[in-house]
Design a protein around this motif. Structure first.
Motif, short mmCIF file in Angstrom:
data_model
loop_
_atom_site.label_atom_id
_atom_site.label_comp_id
_atom_site.label_asym_id
_atom_site.label_seq_id
_atom_site.Cartn_x
_atom_site.Cartn_y
_atom_site.Cartn_z
N TYR A 151 -4.62 -9.51 6.94
CA TYR A 151 -3.55 -8.71 7.55
C TYR A 151 -3.58 -8.85 9.07
O TYR A 151 -4.57 -9.27 9.66
CB TYR A 151 -3.67 -7.24 7.14
CG TYR A 151 -4.89 -6.52 7.69
CD1 TYR A 151 -4.84 -5.82 8.89
CD2 TYR A 151 -6.10 -6.53 7.00
CE1 TYR A 151 -5.95 -5.16 9.40
CE2 TYR A 151 -7.21 -5.87 7.49
CZ TYR A 151 -7.14 -5.18 8.69
OH TYR A 151 -8.23 -4.54 9.20
N ILE A 304 -2.39 -3.12 2.66
CA ILE A 304 -2.00 -3.97 3.78
C ILE A 304 -0.72 -3.46 4.44
O ILE A 304 -0.59 -3.45 5.67
CB ILE A 304 -1.84 -5.44 3.32
CG1 ILE A 304 -3.21 -6.07 3.07
CG2 ILE A 304 -1.06 -6.25 4.36
CD1 ILE A 304 -3.15 -7.49 2.55
N GLU A 308 -0.89 -2.51 8.40
CA GLU A 308 -0.10 -3.25 9.39
C GLU A 308 0.88 -2.32 10.11
O GLU A 308 1.17 -2.53 11.30
CB GLU A 308 0.62 -4.42 8.73
CG GLU A 308 -0.34 -5.53 8.31
CD GLU A 308 0.36 -6.80 7.88
OE1 GLU A 308 -0.26 -7.87 7.99
OE2 GLU A 308 1.53 -6.71 7.42
#
Length: 344
Positions: A151, A304, A308
């Motif tokens: 990521y 993820i 993010e």
């Protein structure tokens, strides 16, 4: 409050990090990256693993574009060759009156192949500390599944995610646990252990119960202890007697992280299986490899997305403070800060 300065801290180089799985390094060089350092992994004819700086000192191109010639790493551009120690040993077009350039050498990194993974050391005195290791990898009583987490974000976001068991709320379709309650935290200079009580969806105590990994309707909640540990720089967890999970870190930069999430399902409860021939048990272990892949990949995808978004929010508003009620996060941040400061 969450300490936003954590997102600017470096890793401690004096630990072993995982840069690849053993299966990823085959007959050709493999380029990897660990904390902004480009590294090339390759094997000699005997299968021994080596790690060098991924840079040809001639024109500064990546050696990972090349190939292995008689145990030497050959640059794809002009054919310069380097031995496993990083010395230039051949320039194919030298005239008779020309010699190899003096001190033409690239950095060699300490590297180990252990428990199915390639471990690399960036710092000094590599012999003074041992890799974490994954002893269940070759244990016939554990079935493994591996998912890669890659990521765009600082490594601290993933560690906080893994140590915070209240975020099971995110995994409505994939969660293995629910109703986590933090009992206690133990903290040292290189380790944080958080002890939760939770409700688990899986109980692997009968041979047919493995099917719970595939059929959600067979799952039933029951209480289990849930322990998560940040053993710097990696993570380890146990859920009851049936599951062990590792997360082996390869921080690529301040804003990019790669990690290997390894899920083990225990077969210890199946005592009749233990009496069968070793070859058959190994066949079962290999056959069942990846049996929890859908579950693990589903969890990773959801995590993820959140991580993010955290990173992007930090980059957009670096001074904005977040609220936090899980005491484990503060312990984790103290550990990350202590390890970063120990380099100075």
């Amino acid at each position: 409050m969450i300490n936003s300065n954590i997102r600017q801290l470096e890793i401690n180089f004096n630990y072993w990090y995982v840069v690849a799985s053993s299966k990823e390094v085959k007959n050709q060089p493999l380029g990897v990256k660990l904390w902004d350092q480009n590294i090339v992994l390759f094997r000699d004819n005997s299968g021994t693993i080596y790690a060098l700086e991924d840079r040809c000192p001639h024109r500064q191109v990546k050696l990972s574009h090349g190939k292995i010639i008689e145990n030497n790493l050959e640059c794809a551009y002009h054919g310069w060759q380097f031995n496993p120690q990083g010395d230039c040993v051949n320039v194919p077009y030298l005239d008779d009156n020309q010699k190899l350039p003096k001190n033409c050498k690239i950095r060699q990194y300490p590297v180990k192949e252990l428990d199915g993974f390639i471990w690399l050391f960036l710092g000094e005195n590599a012999t003074e500390i041992q890799p974490l290791g994954v002893p269940e990898w070759d244990d016939l009583n554990y079935i493994a599944t591996v998912s890669v987490i890659h990521y765009q974000g600082h490594f601290s976001f993933l560690i906080e995610n893994l140590m915070d068991m209240y975020h099971g709320h995110l995994h409505q379709d994939w969660q293995a646990w629910t109703d986590a309650k933090l009992d206690k935290i133990e903290e040292t200079e290189n380790r944080v252990d958080a002890y939760y009580q939770a409700q688990s969806y899986y109980k692997i105590d009968k041979i047919w119960s493995i099917s719970q990994l595939f059929f959600p309707s067979l799952r039933h909640l029951h209480p289990e202890p849930l322990t998560v540990s940040y053993i710097y720089p990696h993570w380890f967890s146990t859920l009851g007697e049936y599951f062990k999970i590792y997360c082996l870190f390869c921080p690529i930069s301040l804003t990019e992280t790669r990690a290997y999430l390894i899920h083990f399902t225990s077969l210890n409860a199946f005592w009749r299986l233990h009496k069968l021939p070793i070859k058959f048990r190994k066949f079962v272990k290999d056959l069942c490899f990846g049996s929890a892949q859908k579950l693990l990949d589903g969890l990773v995808k959801q995590d993820i997305l959140m991580i993010e978004e955290e990173q992007q929010a930090y980059l957009q508003y670096p001074q904005r403070k977040g609220y936090e009620f899980n005491r484990t996060i503060k312990s984790v941040q103290r550990l990350i800060q202590h390890q970063a400061e120990s380099l100075t």
